[in-house]
Scaffold this motif. Structure first.
Motif, PDB file in Angstrom:
ATOM      1  N   LEU A 570      -1.906  -2.811 -14.008  1.00 29.23           N
ATOM      2  CA  LEU A 570      -0.623  -2.643 -13.322  1.00 29.23           C
ATOM      3  C   LEU A 570      -0.011  -3.994 -12.950  1.00 29.23           C
ATOM      4  O   LEU A 570       1.204  -4.189 -13.073  1.00 29.23           O
ATOM      5  N   VAL A 571      -0.835  -4.928 -12.502  1.00 29.97           N
ATOM      6  CA  VAL A 571      -0.325  -6.266 -12.183  1.00 29.97           C
ATOM      7  C   VAL A 571       0.287  -6.903 -13.432  1.00 29.97           C
ATOM      8  O   VAL A 571       1.393  -7.456 -13.396  1.00 29.97           O
ATOM      9  N   ALA A 572      -0.422  -6.833 -14.537  1.00 29.90           N
ATOM     10  CA  ALA A 572       0.085  -7.415 -15.782  1.00 29.90           C
ATOM     11  C   ALA A 572       1.411  -6.772 -16.175  1.00 29.90           C
ATOM     12  O   ALA A 572       2.363  -7.469 -16.556  1.00 29.90           O
ATOM     13  N   TYR A 573       1.461  -5.447 -16.095  1.00 30.08           N
ATOM     14  CA  TYR A 573       2.689  -4.748 -16.475  1.00 30.08           C
ATOM     15  C   TYR A 573       3.862  -5.197 -15.603  1.00 30.08           C
ATOM     16  O   TYR A 573       4.943  -5.521 -16.122  1.00 30.08           O
ATOM     17  N   TRP A 574       3.665  -5.225 -14.292  1.00 35.91           N
ATOM     18  CA  TRP A 574       4.798  -5.519 -13.405  1.00 35.91           C
ATOM     19  C   TRP A 574       5.204  -6.992 -13.440  1.00 35.91           C
ATOM     20  O   TRP A 574       6.387  -7.312 -13.282  1.00 35.91           O
ATOM     21  N   ILE A 575       4.269  -7.897 -13.708  1.00 35.21           N
ATOM     22  CA  ILE A 575       4.662  -9.302 -13.899  1.00 35.21           C
ATOM     23  C   ILE A 575       5.497  -9.423 -15.179  1.00 35.21           C
ATOM     24  O   ILE A 575       6.552 -10.075 -15.191  1.00 35.21           O
ATOM     25  N   ALA A 576       5.051  -8.793 -16.251  1.00 36.95           N
ATOM     26  CA  ALA A 576       5.812  -8.839 -17.505  1.00 36.95           C
ATOM     27  C   ALA A 576       7.178  -8.189 -17.336  1.00 36.95           C
ATOM     28  O   ALA A 576       8.188  -8.669 -17.865  1.00 36.95           O
ATOM     29  N   HIS A 577       7.226  -7.099 -16.579  1.00 41.59           N
ATOM     30  CA  HIS A 577       8.494  -6.416 -16.317  1.00 41.59           C
ATOM     31  C   HIS A 577       9.428  -7.331 -15.534  1.00 41.59           C
ATOM     32  O   HIS A 577      10.627  -7.442 -15.843  1.00 41.59           O
ATOM     33  N   ARG A 578       8.878  -8.002 -14.530  1.00 41.32           N
ATOM     34  CA  ARG A 578       9.677  -8.923 -13.717  1.00 41.32           C
ATOM     35  C   ARG A 578      10.230 -10.081 -14.549  1.00 41.32           C
ATOM     36  O   ARG A 578      11.345 -10.558 -14.341  1.00 41.32           O
ATOM     37  N   LEU A 579       9.476 -10.511 -15.572  1.00 41.73           N
ATOM     38  CA  LEU A 579       9.882 -11.622 -16.419  1.00 41.73           C
ATOM     39  C   LEU A 579      10.731 -11.179 -17.600  1.00 41.73           C
ATOM     40  O   LEU A 579      11.171 -12.016 -18.398  1.00 41.73           O
ATOM     41  N   GLY A 580      10.949  -9.898 -17.734  1.00 41.17           N
ATOM     42  CA  GLY A 580      11.798  -9.383 -18.804  1.00 41.17           C
ATOM     43  C   GLY A 580      11.187  -9.467 -20.190  1.00 41.17           C
ATOM     44  O   GLY A 580      11.903  -9.613 -21.187  1.00 41.17           O
ATOM     45  N   ARG A 581       9.874  -9.341 -20.293  1.00 42.68           N
ATOM     46  CA  ARG A 581       9.200  -9.460 -21.587  1.00 42.68           C
ATOM     47  C   ARG A 581       9.281  -8.168 -22.407  1.00 42.68           C
ATOM     48  O   ARG A 581       9.546  -7.096 -21.865  1.00 42.68           O
ATOM     49  N   SER A 582       9.018  -8.313 -23.690  1.00 42.60           N
ATOM     50  CA  SER A 582       8.926  -7.157 -24.586  1.00 42.60           C
ATOM     51  C   SER A 582       7.535  -6.567 -24.436  1.00 42.60           C
ATOM     52  O   SER A 582       6.590  -6.946 -25.125  1.00 42.60           O
ATOM     53  N   ILE A 583       7.375  -5.620 -23.539  1.00 36.07           N
ATOM     54  CA  ILE A 583       6.055  -5.185 -23.087  1.00 36.07           C
ATOM     55  C   ILE A 583       5.295  -4.419 -24.164  1.00 36.07           C
ATOM     56  O   ILE A 583       4.102  -4.657 -24.388  1.00 36.07           O
ATOM     57  N   ASP A 584       5.951  -3.495 -24.836  1.00 33.27           N
ATOM     58  CA  ASP A 584       5.248  -2.675 -25.831  1.00 33.27           C
ATOM     59  C   ASP A 584       5.005  -3.412 -27.141  1.00 33.27           C
ATOM     60  O   ASP A 584       4.068  -3.092 -27.871  1.00 33.27           O
ATOM     61  N   LYS A 585       5.852  -4.382 -27.442  1.00 31.84           N
ATOM     62  CA  LYS A 585       5.731  -5.118 -28.706  1.00 31.84           C
ATOM     63  C   LYS A 585       5.772  -6.622 -28.435  1.00 31.84           C
ATOM     64  O   LYS A 585       6.731  -7.304 -28.776  1.00 31.84           O
ATOM     65  N   PRO A 586       4.714  -7.156 -27.801  1.00 29.44           N
ATOM     66  CA  PRO A 586       4.712  -8.586 -27.485  1.00 29.44           C
ATOM     67  C   PRO A 586       4.756  -9.441 -28.745  1.00 29.44           C
ATOM     68  O   PRO A 586       4.236  -9.062 -29.796  1.00 29.44           O
ATOM     69  N   ARG A 587       5.380 -10.588 -28.609  1.00 21.91           N
ATOM     70  CA  ARG A 587       5.593 -11.463 -29.768  1.00 21.91           C
ATOM     71  C   ARG A 587       4.257 -11.871 -30.408  1.00 21.91           C
ATOM     72  O   ARG A 587       3.249 -12.062 -29.734  1.00 21.91           O
ATOM     73  N   ASN A 588       4.292 -11.986 -31.709  1.00 21.06           N
ATOM     74  CA  ASN A 588       3.184 -12.517 -32.513  1.00 21.06           C
ATOM     75  C   ASN A 588       1.947 -11.627 -32.558  1.00 21.06           C
ATOM     76  O   ASN A 588       0.953 -12.000 -33.201  1.00 21.06           O
ATOM     77  N   LEU A 589       1.967 -10.474 -31.887  1.00 29.00           N
ATOM     78  CA  LEU A 589       0.762  -9.642 -31.811  1.00 29.00           C
ATOM     79  C   LEU A 589       0.939  -8.354 -32.593  1.00 29.00           C
ATOM     80  O   LEU A 589       2.051  -7.884 -32.821  1.00 29.00           O
ATOM     81  N   ALA A 590      -0.186  -7.770 -32.984  1.00 32.73           N
ATOM     82  CA  ALA A 590      -0.181  -6.510 -33.730  1.00 32.73           C
ATOM     83  C   ALA A 590      -1.186  -5.563 -33.103  1.00 32.73           C
ATOM     84  O   ALA A 590      -2.211  -5.978 -32.559  1.00 32.73           O
ATOM     85  N   LYS A 591      -0.899  -4.276 -33.182  1.00 30.64           N
ATOM     86  CA  LYS A 591      -1.786  -3.274 -32.608  1.00 30.64           C
ATOM     87  C   LYS A 591      -3.086  -3.171 -33.398  1.00 30.64           C
ATOM     88  O   LYS A 591      -4.164  -3.122 -32.829  1.00 30.64           O
ATOM     89  N   SER A 592      -2.975  -3.100 -34.694  1.00 30.91           N
ATOM     90  CA  SER A 592      -4.149  -2.953 -35.551  1.00 30.91           C
ATOM     91  C   SER A 592      -4.257  -4.188 -36.430  1.00 30.91           C
ATOM     92  O   SER A 592      -3.419  -4.411 -37.304  1.00 30.91           O
ATOM     93  N   VAL A 593      -5.283  -5.000 -36.198  1.00 30.29           N
ATOM     94  CA  VAL A 593      -5.396  -6.285 -36.900  1.00 30.29           C
ATOM     95  C   VAL A 593      -6.232  -6.072 -38.159  1.00 30.29           C
ATOM     96  O   VAL A 593      -7.463  -6.066 -38.115  1.00 30.29           O
ATOM     97  N   THR A 594      -5.538  -5.906 -39.284  1.00 26.88           N
ATOM     98  CA  THR A 594      -6.214  -5.520 -40.520  1.00 26.88           C
ATOM     99  C   THR A 594      -6.368  -6.669 -41.495  1.00 26.88           C
ATOM    100  O   THR A 594      -6.584  -6.449 -42.685  1.00 26.88           O
ATOM    101  N   VAL A 595      -6.226  -7.923 -41.021  1.00 27.29           N
ATOM    102  CA  VAL A 595      -6.552  -9.090 -41.838  1.00 27.29           C
ATOM    103  C   VAL A 595      -7.569  -9.933 -41.096  1.00 27.29           C
ATOM    104  O   VAL A 595      -7.629  -9.937 -39.874  1.00 27.29           O
ATOM    105  N   ASP A 596      -8.407 -10.670 -41.866  1.00 28.31           N
ATOM    106  CA  ASP A 596      -9.447 -11.509 -41.262  1.00 28.31           C
ATOM    107  C   ASP A 596      -8.821 -12.711 -40.558  1.00 28.31           C
ATOM    108  O   ASP A 596      -7.795 -13.206 -40.970  1.00 28.31           O
TER     109      ASP A 596
END
Length: 596
Positions: A570-596
């Protein structure tokens, strides 16, 4: 990571199916998107950016045809540009290809193709595939044979789909990268993950390594590497499409944090008996483990595995935890007596699959602890235990981490042959205790207080140490701020040099033998001017020593850290919300990492 969608059926539905599929794959993480539709010729549209950017660039009347493929790309070879986006075509636009994975020998293939006169328009490894198909067609091969010839030249991991002009067939193949086929009443589908077509069908076939699939509106044909026809097994997916909606929450992540009581109940259902004090996991009834246990995992799953390894060691079972990406590099001793447990939310994580495959090769017993029925890990391991968390769309894992922790606690009980009414009572109480945390948490106010900090530290001991690591990971993933987690005793061995009045420290101080020592570490950071937020089930003992308190119910040394993690999410979510971040799709990251 990258996502694939394909469809062949009713021509007026191709456009909608492809866009719906791409939207269903957005959770995986991507930086460009595109589609190719086969009719008398190929029509290709692709754009850097989000699916909405691609959709805005399409003709207002849509793009329909005989068959189509689509892709969301997560950049590896070349930056996110229109040219590097998939699909890719050959020189004469006679085949369009989408691809997930890494073609390890693409540089040599590209040199040979360029020497033969082929012209490349992107920096990607993928573009060699349509040119290999083109070369085979120039030698007289029909589409299926040309596709197979190209696939056989690839080294590395891949899931590939292709379409040709004036054809309603979609061709597909995979090697160490997932592909699933969907059987519908109005045509057939393929995708890298079920959410891409779950709105249209729940009947699926999982393609295996080395197999080649051809789908048409009325048929599905799968052949092996020698071209022999394979009779597929058809499974049904239990997920309801509505389960993947936001249900009124602003973000999937917040919804999934609040789904944790239900997820834990589902994980426990039919597995614990309070009357007998036992845990029974039917799918592990024939698991015989007398040797050491090795956990392999990545990211959040690795933190859960650290927790699981400690649970086993506490019960006298030798257990180690390894980062899956380092498992092969370190030449870990493993034998036929070893149980290797792969902890992977998706069941497709490339590094974890590589470690499990290595364990299989030496004859070790393998167990997948995963959320996805029919995933590669579930199919390739000797045993599988499902965490039953339901679909998780947010890139940052939340309910799957808690479900992994609970599943690992049950696994430890089973491997130890434990009979404990107290254990069962504790674990059955968790959903209600998590709900209490969700209902009463002051995490939003704490987040507002510290949202402008320079960096964040998270500390804990024992079972709290993996949760401290996870708390830091969650914050850095979605807020893009520097955060580090440490075993609390390590602060004085270097990290303390970074502590200032602008580096709040989140200290997990829960009842047990290590609480006093962790409070000693709190004194160390306070002496350097750092504000301290305690996550604790003993607020009366801790409150006077810290600046803010995030209270959790007391659930014993093993389970209180699970509740503490909810506060950190919850702390992480609300800090990111306060900073206006793309919470569900953070930059440079992927949900399923299918490459080595």
């Amino acid at each position: 990571m990258c996502g694939i969608i394909g469809y062949t059926g009713q021509r007026e539905r191709v456009h909608d199916v492809l866009l719906t599929g791409l939207a269903g794959l957005e959770y995986r993480g991507y930086d460009s998107a595109g589609i190719a539709v086969a009719d008398e010729s190929l029509t290709v549209h692709k754009r850097a950016g989000e699916v909405a950017t691609l959709e805005a660039a399409l003709p207002t009347e849509g793009v329909d045809g005989l068959a189509g493929i689509g892709h969301t790309r997560w950049s590896t070879h070349g930056p996110p540009t229109d040219a590097n986006a998939h699909p890719h075509t050959d020189c004469d636009a006679q085949v369009a290809v989408v691809h997930n994975g890494i073609i390890e020998n693409y540089a040599a293939l590209r040199r040979d193709l360029e020497a033969e006169g082929h012209t490349f328009t992107s920096e990607t490894d993928t573009e060699v595939i349509p040119h290999l198909i083109e070369a085979a067609r120039e030698r007289g091969a029909p589409p299926e044979a040309a596709f197979r010839d190209a696939i056989q030249q690839l080294e590395g991991s891949y899931a590939v789909a292709a379409v040709f002009p004036d054809s309603e067939t979609v061709y597909a193949a995979r090697h160490e990268s997932p592909l699933v086929l969907g059987l519908g009443d109005d045509g057939h589908y393929l995708a890298s993950d079920v959410p891409a077509f779950i709105d249209f069908t729940d009947r699926v076939v999982y393609l295996e390594d080395g197999q080649l699939a051809q789908i048409t509106p009325s048929a599905l044909v799968i052949t092996d590497e020698q071209g022999a026809v394979v009779t597929p097994t058809v499974d049904r997916i239990a997920w309801d499409p509505e389960d993947a909606g936001k249900a009124g929450y602003d973000h999937y992540m917040l919804k999934e944090i609040h789904e944790q009581p239900a997820a834990i109940r589902q994980c426990l259902r039919g597995r614990v008996s309070e009357l007998e004090g036992t845990v029974t996991i039917d799918e592990l009834a024939d698991l015989d483990c007398e040797g050491p246990v090795q956990f392999v995992a990545c990211g959040t799953s690795y933190h859960a595995a650290l927790y699981g390894a400690r649970l086993l060691r506490e019960r006298g079972i030798p257990a180690q935890c390894f980062l899956a990406s380092e498992y092969a590099v370190d030449s870990i001793p493993v034998s036929a007596e070893t149980l290797v447990v792969g902890v992977t939310q998706s069941g497709e994580t490339a590094d974890t699959m590589g470690a499990l495959r290595q364990a299989n090769r030496v004859g070790a017993t393998t167990l997948a602890l995963t959320n996805v029925v029919g995933s590669s890990a579930a199919r390739e391991c000797d045993h599988v235990m499902y965490i039953r968390a339901g679909p998780e769309i947010g890139v940052a894992a939340t309910k799957t981490f808690a479900s992994q922790q609970v599943a690992l606690a049950m696994l430890a009980s089973v491997l130890a042959g434990e009979r404990s009414t107290a254990f069962v009572e504790r674990v059955r109480a968790l959903p209600d205790q998590i709900q209490q945390v969700l209902d009463e948490s002051p995490a939003r106010a704490v987040a507002e207080t510290y949202a402008d900090a320079d960096a964040y530290f998270f500390i804990g001991r024992g079972y709290n140490a993996p949760v401290a690591l996870e708390g830091a990971l969650k914050l850095k993933e979605i807020s893009y701020t520097h955060a580090e987690g440490f075993a609390a005793g390590e602060l004085k061995h270097g990290p303390l040099a970074l502590v200032t009045e602008r580096t709040p420290v989140f200290a997990l101080v829960t009842s047990g033998s290590s609480a006093a020592k962790t409070l000693g570490n709190v004194k160390e950071v306070e002496a350097r001017g750092a504000p301290v937020v305690a996550v604790t089930d003993i607020p009366n003992e801790v409150g006077q020593a810290v600046d803010d308190v995030l209270e959790v119910p007391s659930a014993g040394p093993r389970f209180t850290p699970i509740l503490a993690n909810i506060q950190l999410q919850l702390v992480a979510y609300w800090i990111a919300h306060r900073l206006g971040r793309s919470i569900d799709k953070p930059r440079n990251l992927a949900k399923s990492v299918t490459v080595d």
